[in-house]
Write a protein that holds these residues in place. Structure first.
Motif, PDB file in Angstrom:
ATOM      1  N   GLY A 244       0.805  -1.216   0.000  1.00 18.11           N
ATOM      2  CA  GLY A 244       0.000   0.000   0.000  1.00 18.11           C
ATOM      3  C   GLY A 244       0.834   1.260   0.000  1.00 18.11           C
ATOM      4  N   GLY A 245       2.147   1.118  -0.067  1.00 19.97           N
ATOM      5  CA  GLY A 245       3.022   2.287  -0.158  1.00 19.97           C
ATOM      6  C   GLY A 245       3.555   2.780   1.158  1.00 19.97           C
ATOM      7  N   VAL A 246       3.315   2.055   2.245  1.00 20.07           N
ATOM      8  CA  VAL A 246       3.841   2.463   3.540  1.00 20.07           C
ATOM      9  C   VAL A 246       5.155   1.742   3.773  1.00 20.07           C
ATOM     10  N   GLY A 247       6.233   2.486   3.834  1.00 23.67           N
ATOM     11  CA  GLY A 247       7.549   1.883   4.034  1.00 23.67           C
ATOM     12  C   GLY A 247       8.063   1.264   2.756  1.00 23.67           C
ATOM     13  N   GLY A 248       9.140   0.539   2.858  1.00 23.10           N
ATOM     14  CA  GLY A 248       9.737  -0.113   1.708  1.00 23.10           C
ATOM     15  C   GLY A 248      10.880  -0.980   2.175  1.00 23.10           C
ATOM     16  N   THR A 249      10.979  -2.183   1.657  1.00 25.37           N
ATOM     17  CA  THR A 249      12.024  -3.090   2.107  1.00 25.37           C
ATOM     18  C   THR A 249      12.338  -4.099   1.030  1.00 25.37           C
ATOM     19  N   ALA A 250      13.556  -4.630   1.095  1.00 25.09           N
ATOM     20  CA  ALA A 250      13.964  -5.668   0.157  1.00 25.09           C
ATOM     21  C   ALA A 250      13.702  -7.053   0.738  1.00 25.09           C
ATOM     22  N   GLU A 251      13.166  -7.127   1.943  1.00 24.83           N
ATOM     23  CA  GLU A 251      12.893  -8.408   2.583  1.00 24.83           C
ATOM     24  C   GLU A 251      11.788  -9.164   1.856  1.00 24.83           C
ATOM     25  N   ASP A 252      11.841 -10.485   2.025  1.00 22.84           N
ATOM     26  CA  ASP A 252      10.750 -11.324   1.537  1.00 22.84           C
ATOM     27  C   ASP A 252       9.634 -11.255   2.571  1.00 22.84           C
ATOM     28  N   LEU A 253       8.548 -10.595   2.236  1.00 24.17           N
ATOM     29  CA  LEU A 253       7.444 -10.422   3.182  1.00 24.17           C
ATOM     30  C   LEU A 253       6.274 -11.347   2.881  1.00 24.17           C
ATOM     31  N   THR A 254       6.564 -12.464   2.230  1.00 22.90           N
ATOM     32  CA  THR A 254       5.504 -13.432   1.972  1.00 22.90           C
ATOM     33  C   THR A 254       4.939 -13.909   3.310  1.00 22.90           C
ATOM     34  N   PRO A 255       3.654 -13.720   3.539  1.00 28.21           N
ATOM     35  CA  PRO A 255       3.102 -14.070   4.850  1.00 28.21           C
ATOM     36  C   PRO A 255       3.103 -15.572   5.102  1.00 28.21           C
ATOM     37  N   TRP A 256       3.256 -15.936   6.374  1.00 23.73           N
ATOM     38  CA  TRP A 256       3.146 -17.318   6.801  1.00 23.73           C
ATOM     39  C   TRP A 256       1.715 -17.569   7.253  1.00 23.73           C
ATOM     40  N   THR A 257       1.318 -18.823   7.171  1.00 25.41           N
ATOM     41  CA  THR A 257       0.024 -19.194   7.748  1.00 25.41           C
ATOM     42  C   THR A 257       0.187 -19.316   9.260  1.00 25.41           C
ATOM     43  N   LEU A 258      -0.928 -19.308   9.943  1.00 24.00           N
ATOM     44  CA  LEU A 258      -0.893 -19.444  11.399  1.00 24.00           C
ATOM     45  C   LEU A 258      -0.278 -20.788  11.804  1.00 24.00           C
ATOM     46  N   ASN A 259      -0.578 -21.843  11.042  1.00 19.49           N
ATOM     47  CA  ASN A 259      -0.016 -23.168  11.346  1.00 19.49           C
ATOM     48  C   ASN A 259       1.495 -23.182  11.153  1.00 19.49           C
ATOM     49  N   GLU A 260       1.996 -22.461  10.144  1.00 20.18           N
ATOM     50  CA  GLU A 260       3.449 -22.393   9.935  1.00 20.18           C
ATOM     51  C   GLU A 260       4.124 -21.685  11.108  1.00 20.18           C
ATOM     52  N   MET A 261       3.504 -20.620  11.582  1.00 21.93           N
ATOM     53  CA  MET A 261       4.071 -19.914  12.737  1.00 21.93           C
ATOM     54  C   MET A 261       4.036 -20.798  13.977  1.00 21.93           C
ATOM     55  N   ALA A 262       2.919 -21.501  14.171  1.00 23.70           N
ATOM     56  CA  ALA A 262       2.763 -22.344  15.355  1.00 23.70           C
ATOM     57  C   ALA A 262       3.748 -23.512  15.335  1.00 23.70           C
ATOM     58  N   SER A 263       4.226 -23.887  14.150  1.00 21.67           N
ATOM     59  CA  SER A 263       5.152 -25.019  14.054  1.00 21.67           C
ATOM     60  C   SER A 263       6.559 -24.665  14.535  1.00 21.67           C
ATOM     61  N   LEU A 264       6.859 -23.373  14.724  1.00 15.95           N
ATOM     62  CA  LEU A 264       8.141 -22.997  15.330  1.00 15.95           C
ATOM     63  C   LEU A 264       8.151 -23.535  16.762  1.00 15.95           C
ATOM     64  N   ARG A 265       9.170 -24.280  17.126  1.00 18.64           N
ATOM     65  CA  ARG A 265       9.194 -24.920  18.446  1.00 18.64           C
ATOM     66  C   ARG A 265       9.786 -23.980  19.496  1.00 18.64           C
ATOM     67  N   ILE A 266       9.093 -22.873  19.706  1.00 19.89           N
ATOM     68  CA  ILE A 266       9.517 -21.911  20.724  1.00 19.89           C
ATOM     69  C   ILE A 266       9.503 -22.561  22.102  1.00 19.89           C
ATOM     70  N   ASP A 267       8.582 -23.486  22.303  1.00 15.46           N
ATOM     71  CA  ASP A 267       8.481 -24.162  23.600  1.00 15.46           C
ATOM     72  C   ASP A 267       9.725 -24.975  23.940  1.00 15.46           C
ATOM     73  N   LEU A 268      10.484 -25.416  22.930  1.00 17.91           N
ATOM     74  CA  LEU A 268      11.663 -26.247  23.172  1.00 17.91           C
ATOM     75  C   LEU A 268      12.938 -25.439  23.384  1.00 17.91           C
ATOM     76  N   ILE A 269      12.891 -24.142  23.107  1.00 17.64           N
ATOM     77  CA  ILE A 269      14.116 -23.326  23.247  1.00 17.64           C
ATOM     78  C   ILE A 269      13.982 -22.259  24.337  1.00 17.64           C
ATOM     79  N   THR A 270      12.963 -22.397  25.180  1.00 24.23           N
ATOM     80  CA  THR A 270      12.764 -21.411  26.253  1.00 24.23           C
ATOM     81  C   THR A 270      12.904 -22.074  27.619  1.00 24.23           C
ATOM     82  N   GLU A 271      13.484 -21.306  28.541  1.00 25.57           N
ATOM     83  CA  GLU A 271      13.639 -21.763  29.915  1.00 25.57           C
ATOM     84  C   GLU A 271      12.296 -21.718  30.643  1.00 25.57           C
TER      85      GLU A 271
END
Length: 199
Positions: free
Chosen positions: A128-155
């Motif tokens: 929409g013209g707000v900001g600008g970046t060379a990053e790949d901003l292809t969105p992830w699905t909620l299931n893809e985000m949930a598959s990150l095993r944050i629970d296994l790398i946190t104290e």
């Protein structure tokens, strides 16, 4: 005695508790305003008078001088800095594809994790013209985000912070639950100067 003052004069301080340590011993004798709390750095009043946002001044304060008027707070910050220098691990960066990278291969657990997921709204804002970046901003699905095993790398205990806009607030809360965390606070970031011209 009865009906009189006992123990000496206590100067007025506007109903605010003030530590005696905040004043030099001879300040009471030489200073006509001795014992009177003088409010400095009152950026809220400055906003009322000028319309300038208080955070413009607080944000740009020099870290070395930020607490010079508050010796106890300055000492606390110093102690925290010393403790952090003894315990903190060196900064590191790892470029990888998180969809395939095994987070447990880091062989460490973290007390604090900050997650900035590739939400749909990021791609939408840039398109929409707000900001600008060379990053790949292809969105992830909620299931893809949930598959990150944050629970296994946190104290236990640990904190996880997730960047999200209003459109994904409930999704972020769901992710916290999926990773085994309980939401304890929403921290709001209000961009007060996003449309204001710089002086």
């Amino acid at each position: 005695g009865p009906g009189g003052y006992g123990g000496g004069y206590e100067p007025q301080r506007g109903g605010m508790h003030v530590d005696e340590e905040m004043y030099e011993e001879d300040e009471y004798e030489d200073n006509p305003m001795s014992g009177v709390m003088v409010v400095k750095n009152d950026y809220n009043q400055h906003f009322v008078d000028t319309g300038e946002n208080p955070q413009n001044f607080v944000r740009d304060a020099d870290p070395k001088d930020r607490f010079t008027e508050y010796p106890k707070l300055q000492r606390l910050i110093q102690l925290k800095d010393e403790a952090r220098q003894k315990r903190a691990t060196p900064a590191m960066a790892l470029e990888c594809d998180l969809k395939s990278f095994d987070l447990t291969s880091l062989n460490t657990k973290f007390d604090v994790v900050l997650v900035d997921p590739p939400w749909y709204e990021y791609q939408h804002r840039v398109a929409g013209g707000v900001g600008g970046t060379a990053e790949d901003l292809t969105p992830w699905t909620l299931n893809e985000m949930a598959s990150l095993r944050i629970d296994l790398i946190t104290e236990t205990p640990a904190f996880v912070f997730i960047w999200c806009g209003v459109a994904h607030l409930e999704d972020a809360r769901l992710l916290l639950k999926r990773w085994g965390f309980r939401r304890c606070e929403d921290i709001c970031w209000i961009k007060t100067n996003s449309k204001k011209k710089k002086k």
